[in-house]
Design an enzyme around this catalytic site. Sequence first.
Site, PDB file in Angstrom:
ATOM      1  N   HIS A  16       7.541  -0.344  -6.897  1.00  0.00           N
ATOM      2  CA  HIS A  16       7.864  -1.010  -8.056  1.00  0.00           C
ATOM      3  C   HIS A  16       9.629  -1.132  -8.087  1.00  0.00           C
ATOM      4  O   HIS A  16      10.030  -2.417  -8.049  1.00  0.00           O
ATOM      5  CB  HIS A  16       7.398  -0.936  -8.976  1.00  0.00           C
ATOM      6  CG  HIS A  16       5.884  -1.101  -9.336  1.00  0.00           C
ATOM      7  ND1 HIS A  16       5.634   0.208 -10.249  1.00  0.00           N
ATOM      8  CD2 HIS A  16       5.541  -1.279  -9.409  1.00  0.00           C
ATOM      9  CE1 HIS A  16       4.260   0.206 -10.038  1.00  0.00           C
ATOM     10  NE2 HIS A  16       3.752  -1.557  -9.630  1.00  0.00           N
ATOM     11  N   LYS A  40      -7.890  -2.947 -21.089  1.00  0.00           N
ATOM     12  CA  LYS A  40      -7.672  -1.611 -19.669  1.00  0.00           C
ATOM     13  C   LYS A  40      -6.879  -0.218 -20.044  1.00  0.00           C
ATOM     14  O   LYS A  40      -5.916  -0.419 -21.143  1.00  0.00           O
ATOM     15  CB  LYS A  40      -6.911  -2.637 -18.889  1.00  0.00           C
ATOM     16  CG  LYS A  40      -6.738  -1.884 -17.743  1.00  0.00           C
ATOM     17  CD  LYS A  40      -5.903  -2.811 -16.521  1.00  0.00           C
ATOM     18  CE  LYS A  40      -6.191  -1.837 -15.369  1.00  0.00           C
ATOM     19  NZ  LYS A  40      -5.084  -2.578 -14.218  1.00  0.00           N
ATOM     20  N   ARG A  89       1.715  -4.994  -0.135  1.00  0.00           N
ATOM     21  CA  ARG A  89       2.269  -3.335   0.958  1.00  0.00           C
ATOM     22  C   ARG A  89       1.455  -4.282   2.242  1.00  0.00           C
ATOM     23  O   ARG A  89       1.309  -3.096   2.740  1.00  0.00           O
ATOM     24  CB  ARG A  89       1.556  -2.304  -0.453  1.00  0.00           C
ATOM     25  CG  ARG A  89       2.245  -1.892  -1.282  1.00  0.00           C
ATOM     26  CD  ARG A  89       1.330  -0.860  -2.267  1.00  0.00           C
ATOM     27  NE  ARG A  89       0.371  -1.657  -2.630  1.00  0.00           N
ATOM     28  CZ  ARG A  89      -0.234  -1.411  -3.866  1.00  0.00           C
ATOM     29  NH1 ARG A  89      -0.153   0.211  -4.209  1.00  0.00           N
ATOM     30  NH2 ARG A  89      -1.438  -1.695  -4.098  1.00  0.00           N
ATOM     31  N   SER A 127       0.840   2.902  -8.682  1.00  0.00           N
ATOM     32  CA  SER A 127       1.139   3.521  -9.854  1.00  0.00           C
ATOM     33  C   SER A 127      -1.118   3.728  -9.956  1.00  0.00           C
ATOM     34  O   SER A 127      -0.294   5.327 -10.677  1.00  0.00           O
ATOM     35  CB  SER A 127       0.334   2.902 -11.014  1.00  0.00           C
ATOM     36  OG  SER A 127       1.825   1.666 -11.126  1.00  0.00           O
TER      37      SER A 127
HETATM   38  O1  PNS Z   1       0.421  -4.639 -11.479  1.00  0.00           O
HETATM   39  P1  PNS Z   1      -0.907  -5.097 -11.424  1.00  0.00           P
HETATM   40  O2  PNS Z   1      -2.333  -4.268 -12.098  1.00  0.00           O
HETATM   41  O3  PNS Z   1      -1.188  -5.440  -9.780  1.00  0.00           O
HETATM   42  O4  PNS Z   1      -0.761  -6.919 -12.448  1.00  0.00           O
HETATM   43  C1  PNS Z   1      -1.889  -7.659 -12.475  1.00  0.00           C
HETATM   44  C2  PNS Z   1      -1.246  -8.735 -12.982  1.00  0.00           C
HETATM   45  C3  PNS Z   1      -1.058  -8.418 -14.452  1.00  0.00           C
HETATM   46  C4  PNS Z   1       0.464  -9.370 -12.575  1.00  0.00           C
HETATM   47  C5  PNS Z   1      -1.978  -9.714 -13.127  1.00  0.00           C
HETATM   48  O5  PNS Z   1      -3.428  -9.072 -13.444  1.00  0.00           O
HETATM   49  C6  PNS Z   1      -1.579 -10.835 -14.088  1.00  0.00           C
HETATM   50  O6  PNS Z   1      -1.042 -12.320 -13.835  1.00  0.00           O
HETATM   51  N1  PNS Z   1      -2.639 -10.236 -15.147  1.00  0.00           N
HETATM   52  C7  PNS Z   1      -2.578 -11.687 -16.408  1.00  0.00           C
HETATM   53  C8  PNS Z   1      -3.690 -12.273 -16.662  1.00  0.00           C
HETATM   54  C9  PNS Z   1      -4.188 -13.934 -16.209  1.00  0.00           C
HETATM   55  O7  PNS Z   1      -3.107 -14.562 -15.415  1.00  0.00           O
HETATM   56  N2  PNS Z   1      -5.262 -13.982 -14.661  1.00  0.00           N
HETATM   57  C10 PNS Z   1      -4.863 -14.491 -13.640  1.00  0.00           C
HETATM   58  C11 PNS Z   1      -5.365 -15.711 -13.562  1.00  0.00           C
HETATM   59  S1  PNS Z   1      -6.327 -15.760 -11.616  1.00  0.00           S
END
Ligand code: PNS
Length: 159
Positions: A16, A40, A89, A127
């Site tokens: 990150h 979560k 990645r 993570s």
């Molecule tokens: O580090 P991560 O867990 O891969 O991050 C994922 C994240 C937080 C970027 C993603 O889950 C997100 O944007 N969540 C917010 C909820 C949302 O907008 N969902 C998308 C609808 S498709």
Amino acid sequence: MNAIYPGSFDPVTLGHMDIIHRAAAISKKLTVAILNNPAKKSMFTVDERIDMLRYACQTLPNVDVTSFRGMLAEFVRGVEGQVVIKGVRNNRDFEYENQMAQFNKMLNNNIETLFMPASTAFSLLSSSAVKEIAVLGGDVSKMVPQNVYNKILQKIAKV
Ligand code: PNS
């Protein structure tokens, strides 16, 4: 360009941090946005994650760290800049992130998502892997910033 780098950051890894440094270098302002998702299970609270990220980003003057709830597409309406940075990645990340980008575009037509390939050194890092290795007693000191490593050791000692 004002950009937003969203994620769970539970905890922030060197992968990150690599994306943050590279995205900050090409942005006027970069907002690191931590998803606050009480549903979560996480190792670190959102406040702990904010503190760890702010400390790790203290040498980057154009980087802000904040949290958001709900949908990313709504969050970006409230902040300057509609460009979302996602680190990628491998093919699996691309498939997933591409789908997310399409949904976010449907939900907010002003959003542009930019994919940044992970640097080779960090292409296996996640993570989840850091947490699993740390809980099982493995050495994660080369996978996270020093301040995060110290926090992980403290967290594990309390478990
Ligand atoms: O580090 P991560 O867990 O891969 O991050 C994922 C994240 C937080 C970027 C993603 O889950 C997100 O944007 N969540 C917010 C909820 C949302 O907008 N969902 C998308 C609808 S498709």
